[in-house]
Design an enzyme around this catalytic site. Structure first.
Site, PDB file in Angstrom:
ATOM      1  N   ASP A  83      22.701 -34.707-109.991  1.00  0.00           N
ATOM      2  CA  ASP A  83      22.003 -33.573-110.618  1.00  0.00           C
ATOM      3  C   ASP A  83      20.587 -33.960-111.043  1.00  0.00           C
ATOM      4  O   ASP A  83      19.824 -33.107-111.502  1.00  0.00           O
ATOM      5  CB  ASP A  83      22.821 -32.997-111.787  1.00  0.00           C
ATOM      6  CG  ASP A  83      23.110 -34.022-112.872  1.00  0.00           C
ATOM      7  OD1 ASP A  83      22.787 -35.210-112.689  1.00  0.00           O
ATOM      8  OD2 ASP A  83      23.662 -33.624-113.915  1.00  0.00           O
ATOM      9  N   SER A  84      20.212 -35.235-110.834  1.00  0.00           N
ATOM     10  CA  SER A  84      18.805 -35.639-110.963  1.00  0.00           C
ATOM     11  C   SER A  84      17.949 -34.817-109.997  1.00  0.00           C
ATOM     12  O   SER A  84      16.729 -34.723-110.165  1.00  0.00           O
ATOM     13  CB  SER A  84      18.650 -37.133-110.689  1.00  0.00           C
ATOM     14  OG  SER A  84      19.323 -37.488-109.492  1.00  0.00           O
ATOM     15  N   ASP A 122      27.405 -34.525-108.432  1.00  0.00           N
ATOM     16  CA  ASP A 122      27.546 -34.289-109.867  1.00  0.00           C
ATOM     17  C   ASP A 122      27.978 -32.851-110.077  1.00  0.00           C
ATOM     18  O   ASP A 122      27.438 -31.940-109.433  1.00  0.00           O
ATOM     19  CB  ASP A 122      26.177 -34.454-110.559  1.00  0.00           C
ATOM     20  CG  ASP A 122      25.947 -35.843-111.114  1.00  0.00           C
ATOM     21  OD1 ASP A 122      26.897 -36.423-111.667  1.00  0.00           O
ATOM     22  OD2 ASP A 122      24.807 -36.336-110.993  1.00  0.00           O
ATOM     23  N   LYS A 152      31.544 -35.942-109.624  1.00  0.00           N
ATOM     24  CA  LYS A 152      31.287 -36.850-110.753  1.00  0.00           C
ATOM     25  C   LYS A 152      31.081 -35.995-111.992  1.00  0.00           C
ATOM     26  O   LYS A 152      30.377 -34.985-111.923  1.00  0.00           O
ATOM     27  CB  LYS A 152      30.055 -37.726-110.470  1.00  0.00           C
ATOM     28  CG  LYS A 152      29.690 -38.639-111.637  1.00  0.00           C
ATOM     29  CD  LYS A 152      28.805 -39.802-111.205  1.00  0.00           C
ATOM     30  CE  LYS A 152      27.340 -39.497-111.044  1.00  0.00           C
ATOM     31  NZ  LYS A 152      26.696 -39.005-112.287  1.00  0.00           N
ATOM     32  N   GLU A 154      30.264 -36.220-116.331  1.00  0.00           N
ATOM     33  CA  GLU A 154      29.854 -37.018-117.480  1.00  0.00           C
ATOM     34  C   GLU A 154      30.800 -36.762-118.637  1.00  0.00           C
ATOM     35  O   GLU A 154      31.151 -35.609-118.902  1.00  0.00           O
ATOM     36  CB  GLU A 154      28.421 -36.633-117.902  1.00  0.00           C
ATOM     37  CG  GLU A 154      27.373 -36.958-116.851  1.00  0.00           C
ATOM     38  CD  GLU A 154      25.952 -36.580-117.275  1.00  0.00           C
ATOM     39  OE1 GLU A 154      25.730 -36.252-118.458  1.00  0.00           O
ATOM     40  OE2 GLU A 154      25.071 -36.608-116.400  1.00  0.00           O
ATOM     41  N   GLU A 221      26.210 -46.064-117.074  1.00  0.00           N
ATOM     42  CA  GLU A 221      24.744 -45.917-117.098  1.00  0.00           C
ATOM     43  C   GLU A 221      24.151 -46.452-118.394  1.00  0.00           C
ATOM     44  O   GLU A 221      24.585 -46.094-119.495  1.00  0.00           O
ATOM     45  CB  GLU A 221      24.343 -44.445-116.913  1.00  0.00           C
ATOM     46  CG  GLU A 221      22.821 -44.237-117.036  1.00  0.00           C
ATOM     47  CD  GLU A 221      22.274 -42.955-116.446  1.00  0.00           C
ATOM     48  OE1 GLU A 221      23.022 -42.206-115.795  1.00  0.00           O
ATOM     49  OE2 GLU A 221      21.063 -42.720-116.628  1.00  0.00           O
TER      50      GLU A 221
HETATM   51  N1  LIG Z   1      14.117 -40.090-111.620  1.00  0.00           N
HETATM   52  C1  LIG Z   1      15.251 -40.080-112.323  1.00  0.00           C
HETATM   53  N2  LIG Z   1      15.970 -41.229-112.431  1.00  0.00           N
HETATM   54  C2  LIG Z   1      17.124 -41.265-113.143  1.00  0.00           C
HETATM   55  O1  LIG Z   1      17.759 -42.329-113.209  1.00  0.00           O
HETATM   56  C3  LIG Z   1      17.593 -40.048-113.725  1.00  0.00           C
HETATM   57  C4  LIG Z   1      16.804 -38.882-113.553  1.00  0.00           C
HETATM   58  N3  LIG Z   1      15.656 -38.933-112.869  1.00  0.00           N
HETATM   59  N4  LIG Z   1      17.173 -37.703-114.090  1.00  0.00           N
HETATM   60  C5  LIG Z   1      18.484 -37.579-114.650  1.00  0.00           C
HETATM   61  C6  LIG Z   1      18.854 -38.801-115.354  1.00  0.00           C
HETATM   62  C7  LIG Z   1      18.002 -39.134-116.543  1.00  0.00           C
HETATM   63  N5  LIG Z   1      18.099 -40.579-116.570  1.00  0.00           N
HETATM   64  C8  LIG Z   1      17.371 -41.420-117.381  1.00  0.00           C
HETATM   65  C9  LIG Z   1      16.131 -41.028-117.884  1.00  0.00           C
HETATM   66  C10 LIG Z   1      15.393 -41.870-118.691  1.00  0.00           C
HETATM   67  C11 LIG Z   1      15.907 -43.115-119.051  1.00  0.00           C
HETATM   68  C12 LIG Z   1      15.099 -43.981-119.940  1.00  0.00           C
HETATM   69  O2  LIG Z   1      13.929 -43.764-120.087  1.00  0.00           O
HETATM   70  N6  LIG Z   1      15.676 -45.018-120.581  1.00  0.00           N
HETATM   71  C13 LIG Z   1      14.906 -45.898-121.428  1.00  0.00           C
HETATM   72  C14 LIG Z   1      15.821 -46.478-122.468  1.00  0.00           C
HETATM   73  C15 LIG Z   1      15.115 -46.602-123.775  1.00  0.00           C
HETATM   74  C16 LIG Z   1      15.974 -47.280-124.867  1.00  0.00           C
HETATM   75  O3  LIG Z   1      17.032 -46.764-125.205  1.00  0.00           O
HETATM   76  O4  LIG Z   1      15.546 -48.323-125.346  1.00  0.00           O
HETATM   77  C17 LIG Z   1      14.288 -47.030-120.615  1.00  0.00           C
HETATM   78  O5  LIG Z   1      13.126 -47.338-120.862  1.00  0.00           O
HETATM   79  O6  LIG Z   1      14.954 -47.608-119.760  1.00  0.00           O
HETATM   80  C18 LIG Z   1      17.130 -43.497-118.550  1.00  0.00           C
HETATM   81  C19 LIG Z   1      17.867 -42.654-117.730  1.00  0.00           C
HETATM   82  C20 LIG Z   1      18.906 -41.039-115.482  1.00  0.00           C
HETATM   83  N7  LIG Z   1      18.749 -39.991-114.505  1.00  0.00           N
HETATM   84  C1  LIG Z   2      21.522 -41.457-111.898  1.00  0.00           C
HETATM   85  C2  LIG Z   2      22.781 -41.037-111.170  1.00  0.00           C
HETATM   86  C3  LIG Z   2      23.931 -41.864-111.551  1.00  0.00           C
HETATM   87  C4  LIG Z   2      23.032 -39.585-111.443  1.00  0.00           C
HETATM   88  O1  LIG Z   2      23.930 -39.191-112.124  1.00  0.00           O
HETATM   89  C5  LIG Z   2      22.096 -38.634-110.843  1.00  0.00           C
HETATM   90  O2  LIG Z   2      21.334 -38.991-109.937  1.00  0.00           O
HETATM   91  O3  LIG Z   2      22.131 -37.463-111.254  1.00  0.00           O
HETATM   92 MG   LIG Z   3      23.641 -37.179-112.750  1.00  0.00          MG
END
Ligand SMILES: Nc1nc(=O)c2c([nH]1)NC[C@@H]1CN(c3ccc(C(=O)N[C@@H](CCC(=O)O)C(=O)O)cc3)CN21
Ligand SMILES: CC(C)C(=O)C(=O)O
Ligand SMILES: [Mg+2]
Length: 325
Positions: A83-84, A122, A152, A154, A221
């Protein structure tokens, strides 16, 4: 009696069919089309064998025919219509904006380009929480209309009944725990989960309960790598697929656009760019526009010609037309 050996002989005589590439115009899943498959179809049993033998499972997202076909061509084990899609393809600011209809449209495109990878999608936000009946109805549509093999979802303890029911009616479920993007508002953003002992225990317990409820695999994740390794060691059957869960999970997944560097939004810590497609796209679009403006595109060899005498006749005809009017 003599007819039987003759029949057998004629069957043996049949040449082995040639392996054909996927046809653009195919509207059914290739394995349903009767064509021989290039690589054995990845099944749940095969995924469990990969886990047992310690062979890392490869998973990648895909959103359309060419990305689905790339997963096919390069023998990715599992293709996820994530669903990204909402963010990386459709320009929404959150996966919570994606509808089931939009998801189905993309599932069908991916399925048309895919034959051997295990295919899953998803379940969009809101399509599995209203009731178990709704969850079954919506998951069924992803399978029957979308061409998916599994879904899938969540969630932890609160989705156990849904996982049990979908599994019982024959729709395999991959559970998704840790950072759950569909709940980013509740979590006040996309944050690493399970950094404190209490949350870590609750993620472990969710994973174990989800496996018990029938989930064929568990996606982890954005959790600490030690927790990813521990959960992987504690599950009895279901392989773990990690995204930001360290190197010890049974498999890894990344979002297509993160992996190839076409996503211009935030880059999470767990993302590694295995390609720089965005720069390539920018270079290409820039020179396309430049060459049109400079009239260097199209060149003569990119243009069509006509026989000289036909052109002469054409000139005569235009002359006659001019005189007549
Ligand atoms: N391009 C993209 N990649 C993805 O993996 C993704 C999407 N979009 N859209 C749906 C979700 C959103 N996701 C995400 C989005 C942001 C972070 C993120 O910025 N995480 C921080 C963690 C910060 C912290 O807790 O310290 C990082 O910097 O890694 C992680 C997963 C995973 N999925
Ligand atoms: C990041 C993966 C695991 C996902 O759920 C997505 O692409 O939506
Ligand atoms: Mg997803």
């Amino acid at each position: 009696m003599a007819a039987i050996p003759t029949l057998l002989a004629s069957l043996k005589m049949k040449p082995t069919p040639r392996i054909r590439p996927i046809q653009r115009w195919m509207s059914v899943r290739p394995e349903q089309s009767g064509l021989p498959t290039q690589r054995k179809k990845v099944t749940i049993q095969h995924l469990h064998q990969l886990r047992k033998s310690g062979t890392p499972i490869t998973m990648l997202t895909a959103y359309d025919f060419p990305t689905g076909r790339a997963c096919e061509t390069h023998n990715i084990d599992m293709t996820l219509v994530g669903d990204s899609l909402a963010q990386v393809c459709l320009g929404y600011d959150s996966t919570t904006r994606l509808t089931l209809e939009e998801m189905l449209h993309h599932c069908r495109a991916v399925a048309r380009g895919s034959r051997s990878p295990f295919l899953l999608a998803d379940m969009p936000f809101g399509t599995y929480h209203t009731s178990i009946e709704d969850a079954v109805r919506n998951a069924t549509r992803l399978v029957s209309e979308g061409g998916m093999e599994a879904v899938k979802i969540e969630g932890g303890m609160e989705v156990l009944d849904v996982v049990r029911r979908l599994t019982n009616v024959g729709i395999p479920v991959m559970a998704h725990v840790g950072l759950m993007p569909q709940r980013h508002t509740m979590f006040s953003g996309y944050k690493v989960q399970g950094r404190d002992a209490a949350t870590a225990i609750s993620i472990l317990e969710s994973a174990l309960a989800l496996e018990e409820a029938g989930a064929f695999a568990i996606l982890l994740e954005a959790i600490p790598h030690k927790l990813g390794a521990y959960i992987t060691s504690q599950l009895r059957r279901a392989p773990t697929i990690g995204i930001g869960a360290g190197s010890q999970t049974n498999g890894q997944v990344l979002v297509w656009d993160d992996m190839l560097g076409t996503w211009s939004g935030h880059k999470a810590k767990f993302v590694r760019r295995f390609g720089d497609v965005r720069n390539e796209i920018e270079r290409g679009v820039r020179s396309y526009a430049e060459e049109i403006r400079a009239r260097t595109f199209p060149a003569l060899q990119e243009s069509y010609d006509m026989p000289g005498e036909e052109w002469d006749k054409f000139v005569e005809l235009t002359e006659a037309r001019r005189v007549a009017s």
